[in-house]
Design a protein around this motif. Structure first.
Motif, PDB file in Angstrom:
ATOM      1  N   THR A 101     -18.100 -74.737  -1.221  1.00 57.32           N
ATOM      2  CA  THR A 101     -18.595 -76.018  -1.749  1.00 57.32           C
ATOM      3  C   THR A 101     -18.270 -77.130  -0.774  1.00 57.32           C
ATOM      4  N   ARG A 102     -17.030 -77.111  -0.285  1.00 62.60           N
ATOM      5  CA  ARG A 102     -16.624 -78.162   0.677  1.00 62.60           C
ATOM      6  C   ARG A 102     -17.441 -78.068   1.957  1.00 62.60           C
ATOM      7  N   LEU A 103     -17.624 -76.842   2.397  1.00 66.53           N
ATOM      8  CA  LEU A 103     -18.389 -76.637   3.633  1.00 66.53           C
ATOM      9  C   LEU A 103     -19.800 -77.191   3.477  1.00 66.53           C
ATOM     10  N   LEU A 104     -20.432 -76.878   2.341  1.00 68.00           N
ATOM     11  CA  LEU A 104     -21.797 -77.351   2.115  1.00 68.00           C
ATOM     12  C   LEU A 104     -21.848 -78.874   2.031  1.00 68.00           C
ATOM     13  N   GLN A 105     -20.839 -79.429   1.350  1.00 71.06           N
ATOM     14  CA  GLN A 105     -20.804 -80.901   1.257  1.00 71.06           C
ATOM     15  C   GLN A 105     -20.630 -81.514   2.642  1.00 71.06           C
ATOM     16  N   GLY A 106     -19.741 -80.905   3.390  1.00 71.05           N
ATOM     17  CA  GLY A 106     -19.491 -81.397   4.752  1.00 71.05           C
ATOM     18  C   GLY A 106     -20.741 -81.309   5.607  1.00 71.05           C
ATOM     19  N   LEU A 107     -21.394 -80.178   5.515  1.00 65.34           N
ATOM     20  CA  LEU A 107     -22.615 -79.994   6.320  1.00 65.34           C
ATOM     21  C   LEU A 107     -23.713 -80.950   5.877  1.00 65.34           C
ATOM     22  N   GLY A 108     -23.770 -81.195   4.570  1.00 65.28           N
ATOM     23  CA  GLY A 108     -24.783 -82.088   4.030  1.00 65.28           C
ATOM     24  C   GLY A 108     -24.674 -83.488   4.597  1.00 65.28           C
ATOM     25  N   GLN A 109     -23.461 -83.832   5.025  1.00 60.84           N
ATOM     26  CA  GLN A 109     -23.270 -85.181   5.578  1.00 60.84           C
ATOM     27  C   GLN A 109     -23.465 -85.209   7.095  1.00 60.84           C
ATOM     28  N   ARG A 110     -23.644 -84.066   7.680  1.00 61.37           N
ATOM     29  CA  ARG A 110     -23.841 -84.016   9.150  1.00 61.37           C
ATOM     30  C   ARG A 110     -25.272 -83.542   9.450  1.00 61.37           C
ATOM     31  N   ARG A 111     -26.162 -84.445   9.284  1.00 65.81           N
ATOM     32  CA  ARG A 111     -27.581 -84.103   9.405  1.00 65.81           C
ATOM     33  C   ARG A 111     -27.935 -83.581  10.808  1.00 65.81           C
ATOM     34  N   LYS A 112     -27.366 -84.242  11.831  1.00 71.38           N
ATOM     35  CA  LYS A 112     -27.701 -83.847  13.198  1.00 71.38           C
ATOM     36  C   LYS A 112     -27.248 -82.417  13.472  1.00 71.38           C
ATOM     37  N   LEU A 113     -26.067 -82.110  12.968  1.00 70.06           N
ATOM     38  CA  LEU A 113     -25.539 -80.755  13.181  1.00 70.06           C
ATOM     39  C   LEU A 113     -26.415 -79.727  12.457  1.00 70.06           C
ATOM     40  N   LEU A 114     -26.836 -80.150  11.248  1.00 70.68           N
ATOM     41  CA  LEU A 114     -27.676 -79.244  10.452  1.00 70.68           C
ATOM     42  C   LEU A 114     -29.011 -78.969  11.130  1.00 70.68           C
ATOM     43  N   LEU A 115     -29.485 -79.989  11.840  1.00 71.58           N
ATOM     44  CA  LEU A 115     -30.790 -79.855  12.487  1.00 71.58           C
ATOM     45  C   LEU A 115     -30.785 -78.805  13.602  1.00 71.58           C
ATOM     46  N   VAL A 116     -29.570 -78.607  14.153  1.00 69.61           N
ATOM     47  CA  VAL A 116     -29.476 -77.713  15.320  1.00 69.61           C
ATOM     48  C   VAL A 116     -30.038 -76.322  14.999  1.00 69.61           C
ATOM     49  N   VAL A 117     -29.667 -75.808  13.816  1.00 75.94           N
ATOM     50  CA  VAL A 117     -30.046 -74.420  13.503  1.00 75.94           C
ATOM     51  C   VAL A 117     -31.570 -74.258  13.442  1.00 75.94           C
ATOM     52  N   PRO A 118     -32.291 -75.016  12.596  1.00 74.55           N
ATOM     53  CA  PRO A 118     -33.751 -74.813  12.565  1.00 74.55           C
ATOM     54  C   PRO A 118     -34.441 -75.186  13.876  1.00 74.55           C
ATOM     55  N   LEU A 119     -33.939 -76.233  14.555  1.00 74.21           N
ATOM     56  CA  LEU A 119     -34.582 -76.602  15.821  1.00 74.21           C
ATOM     57  C   LEU A 119     -34.420 -75.501  16.860  1.00 74.21           C
ATOM     58  N   LEU A 120     -33.222 -74.951  16.869  1.00 70.38           N
ATOM     59  CA  LEU A 120     -32.965 -73.836  17.795  1.00 70.38           C
ATOM     60  C   LEU A 120     -33.890 -72.652  17.475  1.00 70.38           C
ATOM     61  N   ALA A 121     -34.064 -72.395  16.177  1.00 71.25           N
ATOM     62  CA  ALA A 121     -34.935 -71.282  15.758  1.00 71.25           C
ATOM     63  C   ALA A 121     -36.378 -71.557  16.170  1.00 71.25           C
ATOM     64  N   VAL A 122     -36.820 -72.808  15.992  1.00 70.67           N
ATOM     65  CA  VAL A 122     -38.205 -73.150  16.366  1.00 70.67           C
ATOM     66  C   VAL A 122     -38.390 -72.976  17.872  1.00 70.67           C
ATOM     67  N   ALA A 123     -37.420 -73.517  18.644  1.00 66.05           N
ATOM     68  CA  ALA A 123     -37.529 -73.430  20.113  1.00 66.05           C
ATOM     69  C   ALA A 123     -37.517 -71.974  20.561  1.00 66.05           C
ATOM     70  N   THR A 124     -36.594 -71.202  19.999  1.00 62.96           N
ATOM     71  CA  THR A 124     -36.504 -69.776  20.368  1.00 62.96           C
ATOM     72  C   THR A 124     -37.814 -69.061  20.059  1.00 62.96           C
ATOM     73  N   THR A 125     -38.356 -69.358  18.884  1.00 59.81           N
ATOM     74  CA  THR A 125     -39.601 -68.696  18.483  1.00 59.81           C
ATOM     75  C   THR A 125     -40.733 -69.036  19.451  1.00 59.81           C
ATOM     76  N   ILE A 126     -40.860 -70.317  19.770  1.00 60.75           N
ATOM     77  CA  ILE A 126     -41.980 -70.744  20.633  1.00 60.75           C
ATOM     78  C   ILE A 126     -41.862 -70.106  22.019  1.00 60.75           C
ATOM     79  N   VAL A 127     -40.650 -70.184  22.590  1.00 62.56           N
ATOM     80  CA  VAL A 127     -40.470 -69.610  23.937  1.00 62.56           C
ATOM     81  C   VAL A 127     -40.675 -68.093  23.893  1.00 62.56           C
ATOM     82  N   GLY A 128     -40.085 -67.487  22.852  1.00 61.54           N
ATOM     83  CA  GLY A 128     -40.162 -66.022  22.745  1.00 61.54           C
ATOM     84  C   GLY A 128     -41.580 -65.522  22.625  1.00 61.54           C
ATOM     85  N   LEU A 129     -42.426 -66.258  21.928  1.00 57.67           N
ATOM     86  CA  LEU A 129     -43.812 -65.811  21.721  1.00 57.67           C
ATOM     87  C   LEU A 129     -44.561 -65.644  23.042  1.00 57.67           C
ATOM     88  N   PHE A 130     -44.179 -66.442  24.047  1.00 61.60           N
ATOM     89  CA  PHE A 130     -44.849 -66.332  25.350  1.00 61.60           C
ATOM     90  C   PHE A 130     -44.512 -65.017  26.054  1.00 61.60           C
TER      91      PHE A 130
END
Lengths: 219, 796
Positions: free
Chosen positions: B416-445
């Motif tokens: 619960t604490r971890l989720l609350q903490g992460l919820g307040q760190r939007r930039k950090l949270l963005l890293v995971v999906p952005l990394l996944a999007v970038a990996t997917t796009i590069v990988g598709l080539f």
């Protein structure tokens, strides 16, 4: 003519090395001595004239040419008349044909053909064990005083040869073959007369290729 | 009985009935055509199936080496004697059968006129002319001085045309190169090896039967070596050693990994739930799912393909999430909460998750491909059955939680604490999906598909070298590349073979291939045999031949048997069954296959650099097919993968549509769908970066990742209603992820390429889903809060 063969044979180093003393002279010639001399021969060359009495033919079939034998078991028969052809008999196969085509028969699964072609090769290669296994051997040497003539009669002991060949009779003088008569069970008969026999024949590379149609290997 | 207990009792009874139904009706097929698309591919598939089960593939070649040829022959004779007694040995050949000569004579001599010419209409008129017969007579005369003269003289009175000898010569040319016979035993031309051919009763792919048989061969070799006092080196060529090696390798991997996986799973469940009952119940949905899926498959199709079972079982494996999700919520609920109450909290998520998976698989059912339809029905029904088990049976059998265990409490608090903490760190949270999007796009080539099924199995190089070495001594044909003459019956197939023969002779003279071997030297179509007989019947062969023989110096009276034979009523044409029931069967056995829709005669090719010109030459021969087994399988799997990819993409779209219709809010649609899509994309990319070329196994594993990823997303989306239950949801996801990694992911450690592909894809994909699902949810909540809020963040 047989005397001429004997004279040629007398010059053979192989025969000179014969321990039984059966070199030029024919003293005490025996089947063992004869076979031992054949085993020591570096090679054989002889002209032949062959006459085949075949029931199907109205007239005998005649042919002539030269045979070459390279120990331990390659025999080349080059016919020059009535048409040019060759037969190369090896332990596992027979190749025959002419300049335009060649056929090969593998002998492993053709016991009849193998037995037929082996009979002569077995003798001139001096293979005593095989000879006695396949044939009943009767050797008759004439009095040395009469020039050392001998006669060897081979009667097949085992099928399928015994069903085809009634007997083979070879004659010679000293260590030189003069004639070979092959009588088949059906009555057909082949008489081969040899001349210009050289039992000290050696074959150089080019000859091996040409006469035995072999690659560079020693026959 | 309370309704839930009654439902559970009914459910258990249904499970029992399913078990009985499956046990009594189980029928597995391995017919590859089931997974093929076009008619042409299906025909080739039937051919591939027939080849896999043909006498050819059941043949094991043993090469016996010894210090001398004599020892090798003795060894082979003794070994063949021992192996002939083994019940798995269907036939054994170590030389030409002793009675083959008489069999050839009996079958062919009286039919010598049937086989005079391959082109009787054009050739025989010339051959039977006075000039032609003079040549025949002259040739016969020449033959009388050959070593074969004794045989020829015996046959000549009845066969002066030497038709029978021509047949024997044709047989001679057709025999495999590289072998000769010594003392009735096949030996290689170099005399160093004696060869034994052995046919097995069971399929070479039946590793269960072949493993003990190969062991028996090893024992026999050792025994013969001791008996003769000779050191024998026996090498083998055939499919059998490879199938045994593949089974050993896969079984050993699965055994090793499954022990680690099972122990780890049990420890994980016991550590967290501290209950053997929970442990047992956790696997109930998978078992029920498998039973339900198999029952549905059997009811729909009568039998199930082996590949379907493998693929569907993998997909049904995702149902491990259902009990895990339920149990973690139940464990973290208020003490004394009844299991049915806990279940009601997770039911919407489970329901929707299962519905999306079934819908996704439903796309496969709509593909029109029989194999995929089967997978869809079995997997879809299986997931439904697993959900029903979780819904109706598990809550009744699950104990009431008296008090949340301290370690469960601790973990929940930290999460619960971890989720609350992460919820307040939007930039950090963005890293995971952005990394996944970038990996997917590069990988598709860089993504590459590899449809070579051979890549799915790691062959032992020593075994490959041994097989190649033996085949190099006895057979020079191209393995897996051949031409098939197909026909609805034997006669049509033989007529096609004759057309192929002519074209291949032309191709050989053009240098397009080194040689070929077929049934043709031994068997002609009835049509061709009858055409030869007709040419003889309409000629004046008897008297004309006699005259020619007379001119050549033969006694005409000696050839009365020939004149009688020409005038006699001919025998019926030779057919396959005549040969099959004779000692000649050993010569003709490899050339024929039977398929469900007819007969095929095979022509084996030697030294073919390129099959394309042969295909062009045979394009207009009806029933002729140039077959390249490896290319065919690759092409089939490629087509299959493309079709499957299309329907899966449609299925994914349908899943997202269902989610959209259910939630009607784009943020929730994103929460439910994006983690699965990004997990699949980034997994494919990571595998590509690791150097893998993706194949059908990766594809199935990605389907599993998508199915579980959507479940994760939905579970997270559903948790928006229960802030207190969010920790339980994330814990459930982590637990489910751990279970999946332990059950599937550990296969990534396998040496077998197929198992490794399944394990790596599932492991990476599920870990990615676990990281993405909470991240996307928390991001969406922040986003919702920023734009004014909706029920994503208000229900707290």
């Amino acid at each position: 003519m047989c005397g001429a063969f004997a004279a040629l044979a007398a010059t053979s180093p192989a025969i000179a090395a014969e321990p039984t003393g059966s070199t030029g002279s024919n003293d005490n010639l025996s089947i063992d001595g004869l076979l031992a001399a054949f085993r020591r021969a570096p090679g054989i060359e002889a002209h032949f004239v062959e006459t085949r009495q075949i029931a199907l033919l109205a007239l005998p079939l005649e042919s002539n040419g030269v045979i070459y034998f390279a120990p331990p078991g390659v025999l080349a028969r080059h016919q020059t008349s009535p048409s040019a052809s060759f037969q190369i008999i090896e332990p596992t196969r027979v190749r025959f044909g002419n300049d335009s085509h060649t056929e090969t028969i593998q002998l492993g699964d053709k016991p009849v053909v193998k037995a037929f072609v082996d009979s002569f090769v077995t003798l001139i290669s001096g293979d005593k064990d095989t000879l006695y296994r396949l044939y009943t051997v009767a050797f008759k040497a004439a009095d040395p005083a009469q020039g050392g003539a001998w006669q060897l009669t081979l009667q097949p002991r085992v099928a399928p040869v015994s069903k085809i060949i009634a007997r083979i009779t070879l004659t010679g003088t000293g260590l030189v073959l003069s004639t070979m008569q092959l009588v088949e069970t059906g009555g057909d008969e082949t008489m081969t007369t040899f001349s210009n026999v050289n039992v000290a024949r050696t074959f150089i590379f080019d000859e091996r290729t040409k006469l035995f149609r072999l690659s560079g290997k020693q026959p | 009985l309370r309704p839930e207990r009654r439902n559970a009792a009914v459910g258990l009874a249904v499970v029992g009935l399913l078990g009985v139904f499956v046990a009594t009706n189980m029928s597995v097929t391995t017919d590859m055509t089931h997974f093929l698309t076009s008619n042409d591919a299906q025909r080739q598939g039937r051919l591939a199936g027939a080849l896999a089960d043909s006498e050819l593939s059941r043949t094991l070649i043993l090469s016996v080496g010894a210090p001398s040829q004599q020892d090798a022959v003795r060894g082979a004779v003794a070994l063949a004697e021992r192996l002939a007694k083994h019940p798995e040995t269907a036939w054994i050949e170590r030389g030409v059968p002793t009675d083959i000569e008489s069999a050839v004579y009996e079958l062919y001599f009286q039919r010598r006129f049937h086989f005079l010419s391959e082109h009787p209409e054009t050739e025989l008129a010339e051959r039977f002319s006075p000039e032609g017969l003079d040549r025949v007579a002259a040739q016969l005369k020449e033959q009388l001085i050959l070593p074969t003269a004794p045989l020829i003289k015996r046959l000549a009175p009845a066969d002066p045309t030497q038709s029978f000898m021509a047949l024997l010569a044709r047989f001679e040319r057709a025999r495999p190169r590289g072998l000769r016979i010594e003392e009735d035993q096949f030996v290689t031309d170099d005399g160093k090896h004696a060869i034994i051919f052995l046919g097995t009763r069971s399929s070479p792919l039946d590793a269960r039967a072949q493993e003990p048989f190969l062991a028996s061969i090893d024992e026999a070799i050792a025994a013969v070596g001791r008996e003769l006092g000779v050191s024998l080196v026996v090498e083998r060529a055939g499919v059998h050693p490879f199938s045994v090696q593949a089974r050993r390798s896969i079984e050993s991997d699965i055994k090793r990994i499954s022990i680690v996986s099972t122990v780890a799973l049990i420890l994980l469940f016991l550590w967290f739930f501290r209950s053997f009952r929970i442990l047992g119940l956790a696997f109930a949905p998978i078992i029920v799912g498998l039973l339900g899926g198999l029952a549905a498959g059997l009811a729909f199709f009568g039998q199930i393909h082996g590949l379907t079972i493998a693929f569907a079982a993998t997909l049904i494996g995702s149902s491990i999430d259902y009990p895990v999700h339920f149990f973690t919520h139940h464990a973290l609920n208020e003490p004394g909460t009844r299991p049915t109450v806990s279940f009601s909290r997770v039911w919407p998520g489970l329901w929707l998750g299962t519905a999306t998976s079934i819908l996704g698989f439903g796309g496969l059912a709509a593909s029109g491909l029989p194999g995929l339809q089967e997978v869809a029905i079995v997997a879809g029904t299986g997931l439904g059955a697993a959900l029903a088990c979780t819904r109706y049976i598990l809550p009744v059998l699950t104990p009431v939680i008296q008090q949340t265990a301290p370690h469960q409490e601790r973990i929940a608090t930290r999460l619960t604490r971890l989720l609350q903490g992460l919820g307040q760190r939007r930039k950090l949270l963005l890293v995971v999906p952005l990394l996944a999007v970038a990996t997917t796009i590069v990988g598709l080539f860089f993504l590459r598909w590899n449809d070579d099924i051979g890549q799915l199995n790691r062959l032992d190089p020593a075994l490959v070298a041994e097989g190649d070495s033996v085949r190099g001594r006895v057979a020079h044909v191209e393995p897996g590349r051949l031409i098939v003459a197909f026909g609805p019956d034997e006669e049509t197939a033989l007529q096609t073979t004759e057309l192929i023969e002519g074209r291949l002779e032309a191709a050989k003279s053009q240098g397009l291939l080194g040689g070929f071997r077929s049934i043709h030297p031994f068997l002609w179509s009835k049509r061709l045999q009858r055409a030869n007989l007709e040419a003889v019947r309409t000629s004046d062969l008897g008297p004309a031949m006699s005259a020619a023989l007379g001119r050549a110096g033969f006694r005409e009276t000696g050839f009365q048997p020939f004149r009688d034979a020409v005038a006699a009523e001919p025998l019926a044409p030779l057919v396959w069954s005549d040969l099959k029931d004779s000692p000649l069967v050993s010569l003709i056995r490899p050339f024929r296959i039977q398929t469900s829709d007819g007969v095929g005669f095979l022509t084996f090719l030697e030294a073919v650099p390129d099959l394309a010109p042969l295909e062009a030459m045979l394009a207009d021969v009806p029933g002729a097919m140039v077959f390249d087994q490896r290319a065919f399988v690759s092409r089939t799997f490629g087509t299959y993968r493309e079709r499957a990819l299309l329907v899966v993409l449609i299925g994914m779209f349908a899943v997202l549509l269902l989610v959209a219709l259910w939630y009607r809010k784009w943020i929730l649609i994103l929460v439910a769908g994006a983690p699965a899509l990004l997990a699949c994309g980034s997994t494919a990319a990571i595998l590509t970066f690791l150097g893998d070329e993706l194949n059908l196994v990766h594809f199935v594993a990605l389907l599993l990742v998508f199915s579980m990823g959507v479940d994760y997303g939905i579970f997270m989306a559903e948790s928006r209603h229960h802030e207190a239950g969010r920790a339980a949801t994330v814990l459930g996801l982590a637990f489910a992820c751990g279970s999946t990694v332990l059950s599937f992911g550990l296969l990534g450690l396998s040496d077998n390429p197929a198992l490794r592909a399944l394990g790596l894809t599932t492991g990476i994909g599920i870990l990615a889903s676990l990281m993405l699902a909470p991240s996307v949810l928390l991001l969406s909540e922040n986003r919702a809060a920023t734009i004014g809020g909706d029920d994503v963040s208000t229900d707290t």
